[in-house]
Design a protein around this motif. Structure first.
Motif, PDB file in Angstrom:
ATOM      1  N   MET A   1      -1.252  -3.959   4.637  1.00 43.93           N
ATOM      2  CA  MET A   1      -2.043  -3.964   3.335  1.00 43.93           C
ATOM      3  C   MET A   1      -0.568  -4.082   2.316  1.00 43.93           C
ATOM      4  O   MET A   1       0.372  -3.548   2.474  1.00 43.93           O
ATOM      5  CB  MET A   1      -2.608  -2.721   2.928  1.00 43.93           C
ATOM      6  N   SER A   2      -0.833  -4.930   1.017  1.00 42.48           N
ATOM      7  CA  SER A   2       0.211  -5.219   0.476  1.00 42.48           C
ATOM      8  C   SER A   2      -0.126  -5.512  -1.048  1.00 42.48           C
ATOM      9  O   SER A   2      -1.411  -5.979  -1.058  1.00 42.48           O
ATOM     10  CB  SER A   2       1.315  -6.201   0.966  1.00 42.48           C
ATOM     11  N   ILE A   3       0.716  -5.446  -1.957  1.00 42.29           N
ATOM     12  CA  ILE A   3       0.255  -5.831  -3.336  1.00 42.29           C
ATOM     13  C   ILE A   3       0.121  -7.506  -3.142  1.00 42.29           C
ATOM     14  O   ILE A   3      -0.799  -7.770  -3.906  1.00 42.29           O
ATOM     15  CB  ILE A   3       1.746  -5.407  -4.166  1.00 42.29           C
ATOM     16  N   GLU A   4       0.891  -8.004  -2.362  1.00 38.89           N
ATOM     17  CA  GLU A   4       0.443  -9.253  -2.508  1.00 38.89           C
ATOM     18  C   GLU A   4      -0.716  -9.947  -1.809  1.00 38.89           C
ATOM     19  O   GLU A   4      -1.305 -10.654  -2.488  1.00 38.89           O
ATOM     20  CB  GLU A   4       1.741 -10.175  -1.498  1.00 38.89           C
ATOM     21  N   ARG A   5      -1.238  -9.122  -0.969  1.00 38.07           N
ATOM     22  CA  ARG A   5      -2.692  -9.495  -0.572  1.00 38.07           C
ATOM     23  C   ARG A   5      -3.662  -8.969  -1.496  1.00 38.07           C
ATOM     24  O   ARG A   5      -4.595  -9.751  -1.900  1.00 38.07           O
ATOM     25  CB  ARG A   5      -2.793  -8.520   0.750  1.00 38.07           C
ATOM     26  N   LEU A  28     -11.237  -7.259  -1.575  1.00 44.09           N
ATOM     27  CA  LEU A  28     -10.387  -6.615  -2.721  1.00 44.09           C
ATOM     28  C   LEU A  28     -10.722  -5.183  -2.845  1.00 44.09           C
ATOM     29  O   LEU A  28      -9.757  -4.279  -2.788  1.00 44.09           O
ATOM     30  CB  LEU A  28     -10.475  -7.181  -3.903  1.00 44.09           C
ATOM     31  N   ARG A  29     -12.025  -4.738  -2.616  1.00 41.95           N
ATOM     32  CA  ARG A  29     -12.497  -3.245  -2.642  1.00 41.95           C
ATOM     33  C   ARG A  29     -11.942  -2.693  -1.559  1.00 41.95           C
ATOM     34  O   ARG A  29     -11.406  -1.539  -1.644  1.00 41.95           O
ATOM     35  CB  ARG A  29     -13.932  -3.277  -2.905  1.00 41.95           C
ATOM     36  N   ARG A  30     -12.139  -3.236  -0.402  1.00 42.49           N
ATOM     37  CA  ARG A  30     -11.574  -2.688   0.902  1.00 42.49           C
ATOM     38  C   ARG A  30     -10.384  -2.221   0.815  1.00 42.49           C
ATOM     39  O   ARG A  30      -9.567  -1.430   1.042  1.00 42.49           O
ATOM     40  CB  ARG A  30     -11.757  -3.243   2.004  1.00 42.49           C
ATOM     41  N   GLU A  31      -9.239  -3.575   0.451  1.00 43.92           N
ATOM     42  CA  GLU A  31      -7.969  -3.362   0.211  1.00 43.92           C
ATOM     43  C   GLU A  31      -7.414  -2.239  -0.809  1.00 43.92           C
ATOM     44  O   GLU A  31      -6.560  -1.548  -0.479  1.00 43.92           O
ATOM     45  CB  GLU A  31      -7.185  -4.552  -0.196  1.00 43.92           C
ATOM     46  N   LEU A  32      -8.113  -2.184  -1.835  1.00 46.92           N
ATOM     47  CA  LEU A  32      -7.763  -1.137  -2.878  1.00 46.92           C
ATOM     48  C   LEU A  32      -7.881   0.191  -2.427  1.00 46.92           C
ATOM     49  O   LEU A  32      -7.297   1.250  -2.478  1.00 46.92           O
ATOM     50  CB  LEU A  32      -8.550  -1.443  -4.219  1.00 46.92           C
ATOM     51  N   ASP A  33      -9.150   0.456  -1.500  1.00 43.96           N
ATOM     52  CA  ASP A  33      -9.356   1.781  -1.052  1.00 43.96           C
ATOM     53  C   ASP A  33      -8.403   2.010   0.027  1.00 43.96           C
ATOM     54  O   ASP A  33      -7.922   3.167  -0.027  1.00 43.96           O
ATOM     55  CB  ASP A  33     -10.654   1.881  -0.260  1.00 43.96           C
ATOM     56  N   ARG A  34      -7.965   1.165   0.843  1.00 45.04           N
ATOM     57  CA  ARG A  34      -6.623   1.432   1.584  1.00 45.04           C
ATOM     58  C   ARG A  34      -5.492   1.840   0.928  1.00 45.04           C
ATOM     59  O   ARG A  34      -4.736   2.501   1.356  1.00 45.04           O
ATOM     60  CB  ARG A  34      -6.580   0.503   2.752  1.00 45.04           C
ATOM     61  N   TYR A  35      -5.233   1.101  -0.059  1.00 50.12           N
ATOM     62  CA  TYR A  35      -4.013   1.454  -0.905  1.00 50.12           C
ATOM     63  C   TYR A  35      -3.922   2.743  -1.585  1.00 50.12           C
ATOM     64  O   TYR A  35      -3.117   3.519  -1.592  1.00 50.12           O
ATOM     65  CB  TYR A  35      -3.616   0.221  -1.924  1.00 50.12           C
ATOM     66  N   GLU A  36      -5.177   2.939  -2.017  1.00 50.72           N
ATOM     67  CA  GLU A  36      -5.485   4.386  -2.699  1.00 50.72           C
ATOM     68  C   GLU A  36      -5.086   5.465  -1.836  1.00 50.72           C
ATOM     69  O   GLU A  36      -4.370   6.445  -2.198  1.00 50.72           O
ATOM     70  CB  GLU A  36      -6.623   4.311  -3.346  1.00 50.72           C
ATOM     71  N   ALA A  37      -5.597   5.328  -0.530  1.00 52.18           N
ATOM     72  CA  ALA A  37      -5.531   6.338   0.438  1.00 52.18           C
ATOM     73  C   ALA A  37      -4.020   6.560   0.761  1.00 52.18           C
ATOM     74  O   ALA A  37      -3.407   7.551   0.836  1.00 52.18           O
ATOM     75  CB  ALA A  37      -6.316   6.018   1.690  1.00 52.18           C
TER      76      ALA A  37
END
Length: 71
Positions: A1-5, A28-37
């Motif tokens: 996961m990255s900000i670029e993704r 996007l929702r899944r990526e943001l959830d992973r980033y938040e965690a």
């Protein structure tokens, strides 16, 4: 996961076709959830209290602890 993704997915959400937008939004929702965690774990690692994390996320302390408080 990255900000670029996340940025790429946000751009894809602006696609012309509604189905392509829906796919991008779901990912996007899944990526943001992973980033938040990841960020919550970082915050806890440096000793940030649940109340402060909750404030940053705009939720209650109980909500953030319920979601991330388990080991």
């Amino acid at each position: 996961m990255s900000i670029e993704r996340i940025q790429t997915l946000a751009g894809d959400a602006g696609d012309e076709h509604p189905y392509a937008k829906l796919l991008a939004i779901a990912e996007l929702r899944r990526e943001l959830d992973r980033y938040e965690a990841t960020v919550v774990r970082q915050a806890r690692t440096i000793g940030m209290p649940w109340q402060q994390i909750a404030g940053g996320l705009g939720v209650t302390r109980q909500a953030v602890h319920k979601r991330y408080g388990k080991a």
